[in-house]
Design an enzyme around this catalytic site. Structure first.
Site, mmCIF file in Angstrom:
data_model
loop_
_atom_site.group_PDB
_atom_site.id
_atom_site.type_symbol
_atom_site.label_atom_id
_atom_site.label_comp_id
_atom_site.label_asym_id
_atom_site.label_seq_id
_atom_site.Cartn_x
_atom_site.Cartn_y
_atom_site.Cartn_z
ATOM 1 C CG HIS A 151 -4.136 2.555 -1.949
ATOM 2 N ND1 HIS A 151 -4.213 3.008 -0.812
ATOM 3 C CD2 HIS A 151 -5.648 2.703 -2.461
ATOM 4 C CE1 HIS A 151 -5.511 3.659 -0.402
ATOM 5 N NE2 HIS A 151 -6.527 3.203 -1.456
ATOM 6 C CD GLU B 112 -9.930 4.245 -0.968
ATOM 7 O OE1 GLU B 112 -10.864 4.719 -0.350
ATOM 8 O OE2 GLU B 112 -9.043 3.884 -0.417
ATOM 9 C CG ASP C 156 -2.117 0.749 0.735
ATOM 10 O OD1 ASP C 156 -2.165 1.972 0.687
ATOM 11 O OD2 ASP C 156 -3.283 0.188 0.805
HETATM 12 C C1 ACM Z 1 -10.607 -0.246 0.477
HETATM 13 O O1 ACM Z 1 -11.416 -0.194 1.709
HETATM 14 N N1 ACM Z 1 -10.162 0.945 0.168
HETATM 15 C C2 ACM Z 1 -10.646 -1.296 -0.251
#
Ligand code: ACM
Ligand code: ZN
Length: 667
Positions: A176, A232, A99
């Protein structure tokens, strides 16, 4: 019975477990283990009940995701974590290995990913997920990190496999990925910052880089599925990148959503070519879903419904039922969480198959999964606290077609003993008293309070003099009648021990309680706290911005007058204010002033207090207690000064500041 079902027969002569596969035998053994009495000091001999159980899971995907990027857990703890999952008959461990804030899996072709990307600089006044910065060295005191070598991973896969748990690795893309793009900035868009965290979708080299990484991941993990994240993704950098522009033109992509879809489809083809299946979070639906992709529905159930109804496999993991980083209790002692409330009962009611999935498409719902993101969770005790007992609830939601809350909660009583025996740090939030109702009787000048606990299994004891409750305190019997100003403390007791936190409500039925509030400035209607009585209703907001009891003032001061109803001798003002820089615009006031009056016309300043700026990023409540010489007054004017704009070190600097206030008392 299927691959995972089992038959367990226990009679006076033998214990017999029958199953079609080792998986089923394993679950039969887990059930048998649950029958061992928990109250023995010596296990040389013990009794188990005579039973016949025929059991099989409702879903083939019974998953838990653990984020080891935000906070790393060493190999030995991952094994313990897997033990906890196995005990709850979970069969899938989704391992969130990368991440923005840390890359945790060794990749031979790109050593910087772990040499550098696994170690971040911990910055003061910043939350651990904010602004990745490479650590100066692995040994400097402000360095945080760690990663798994390939040997570590093989060992963990083997360990999980012998507990019939499949590990699904997740390698996040295209967003991410700050840690990765710091190490390999050549794979971001032209003009973007090195740690932008989003791979360039126009650069073919990006795909080669990610494919090379996936080659090593695929070689390591025997699982059928590879999770590529996909959630995201900010699209601005793509919109401004010449290569991404060329890609859109060449591939006839209408917008950035379609560019994202192109990205995922291209990875899906690659993963399919290796004989594996791609899973992505539900944003991979944006701009069109890749042909063989499996969708993990997290933003809600909609994505999963849409995917299943179009014939795609789905794992349900909706944020409002399945996120274990959310709060499981309503008490100021709950550790800092993320997002809102997701208590035990809520998790229990999770149904992986929403009504809106057509009956013929229900087969596409492989099952459900709970996610444990670790922005706020660094310690293993905290991890276990967030995990249990909600994991038991999730386990039933994905195993059992015939749920029954009453049966479940009574069984939990024994499960708590098992957790105790195993030394797990589970949460007792479901045993912490909460307010069911609080009614002011202005005629009799009294207050009636009803309490409850989510599990409603154990007696509650309380005190009204501010002392700690014990089993010699008052036993709660359905309501508490308060006739004098009191500090209520209440807690539940199980087997002679306090369980859960103490509910604390100070200054109940104080001199403001029977008064009225008139406003000089207006509170914001969206954050009314319940309206004109909110500040004196004896219902205390807790340290969460989403608590409906807070009364909010945007950019303006909180200015109001409390009419005590009659002249009274007073010497003290008390109020709670909220601040949470990390995720809200709510700031403490810079000053609180108290004026009093006998007639409501002429006011005298009796006390003021300046409040220094506190840059602490997490949520907290500041209790402002101002005392002054005892004197007679009927009207108390309060001015809490709003700082108006958010300071320069605030994530939303320059935006309007809010003041949140709740529960004012006058004594
Ligand atoms: C997430 O909670 N962004 C998958
Ligand atoms: Zn680009």
């Amino acid at each position: 019975m299927g691959k995972e079902g089992y038959k367990l027969n226990i009679n006076s002569n033998e214990v017999n477990i029958t199953a079609a596969s080792e998986n089923g035998l394993f679950y039969g053994i887990q059930t048998l283990l649950q029958m061992i009495p928990t109250n023995q000091s010596d296990y040389k001999t013990f009794e188990i009940p005579s039973v016949e159980i025929i059991d099989k899971p409702a879903f083939s995907w019974r998953g838990i995701m653990l984020d080891v990027s935000r906070h790393y857990q060493p190999k030995e703890y991952i094994k313990q974590f897997i033990d906890i999952l196995a005990f709850h008959k979970i069969n899938t461990f989704h391992w969130h290995l990368t991440d923005g804030i840390g890359w945790r899996i060794e990749i031979d072709q790109y050593p910087l990913l772990t040499e550098k990307g696994a170690f971040r600089k911990v910055k003061e006044n910043k939350n651990p997920w904010q602004e990745f910065e490479l650590a100066a060295s692995k040994t400097s005191p402000d360095t945080y990190g760690g990663f798994y070598t390939k040997d570590d991973i093989k060992e963990i896969i083997e360990y999980a496999s012998s507990r019939y748990i499949t590990i699904i690795p997740e390698i996040e893309m295209p967003g991410h990925s700050e840690a990765a793009t710091f190490c390999y900035p050549q794979y971001i868009c032209k003009g973007a910052k090195p740690g932008s965290g989003i791979y360039c979708a126009g650069n073919d080299e990006t795909f080669i880089f990610l494919q090379n990484i996936l080659d090593e991941v695929i070689e390591l993990f025997p699982s059928q599925y590879i999770h590529i994240g996909g959630d995201e993704v900010g699209k601005e950098q793509w919109a401004n990148c010449p290569k991404c522009g060329e890609r859109k033109k060449k591939e006839k992509l209408a917008d950035e959503h379609e560019l994202q879809s192109y990205f995922i489809k291209r990875m899906e083809k690659y993963i399919s070519s290796k004989g594996k299946k791609l899973i992505g979070w539900d944003e991979i639906l944006e701009g069109g879903l890749a042909e063989n992709a499996t969708v993990m529905s997290w933003t809600g159930q909609e994505g999963g419904i849409k995917a299943a109804n179009s014939g795609h496999d789905v794992i349900m993991s909706p944020i409002d039922y399945c996120y274990l980083d959310h709060y499981q209790g309503y008490n100021n002692n709950e550790p800092q969480g993320w997002g809102g409330y997701n208590g035990l009962k809520r998790v229990y009611t999770f149904n992986p198959i929403p009504e809106a999935v057509m009956p013929e498409n229900r087969k596409y719902i492989l099952g459900g999964q709970a996610n444990l993101w670790t922005e706020n969770i660094s310690k293993t005790e905290h991890l276990e606290y967030m995990l249990m007992p909600r994991l038991a609830a999730l386990s039933e939601a994905v195993w059992n077609n015939e749920k029954d809350w009453n049966r479940f909660k009574n069984n939990l009583d024994v499960q708590f003993d098992r957790y105790n025996k195993m030394g797990y740090n589970y949460s007792n939030s479901s045993n912490t008293p909460m307010i069911k109702s609080c009614n002011i009787d202005s005629i009799n000048q009294s207050l009636s309070i009803e309490l409850y606990t989510e599990l409603d299994l154990y007696p509650i004891y309380y005190t009204l003099d501010g002392s700690e409750p014990t089993m010699s305190s008052n036993l709660y019997d359905g309501s508490i009648n308060i006739t004098n100003t009191s500090d209520l403390k209440a807690a539940a007791f199980r087997k002679n021990k306090q369980v859960g936190y103490i509910l604390e409500l100070p200054n109940l039925l104080n001199k403001a309680t029977l008064g009225t509030v008139s406003y000089i400035t207006s509170f914001n209607e969206k954050y009314s706290g319940g309206g004109a009585t909110a500040l004196i209703d004896n219902k205390f907001a807790i340290k969460r911005g989403d608590d409906k009891n807070w009364q909010g003032f945007e950019k303006e001061n909180a200015e109001f007058i409390i009419d005590l109803g009659q002249e009274q001798e007073i010497h003290e003002f008390n109020a709670n204010f909220f601040q949470h820089i990390g995720s809200t615009s709510v700031m403490l006031p810079s000053k609180v002033s108290i004026y009093t009056s006998l007639n409501g016309n002429e006011y005298t300043l009796v006390k003021d207090d300046c409040i220094a700026y506190n840059p602490f990023p997490d949520a907290f409540i500041e209790n402002i207690n101002l005392t002054f010489d005892k004197h007679k007054a009927r009207f108390v004017k309060v001015i809490a000064v709003n700082t108006q704009t958010l300071p320069s070190d605030h994530p939303r600097k320059g935006a309007n500041a809010w003041v949140f206030i709740d529960e004012v008392s006058i004594n």
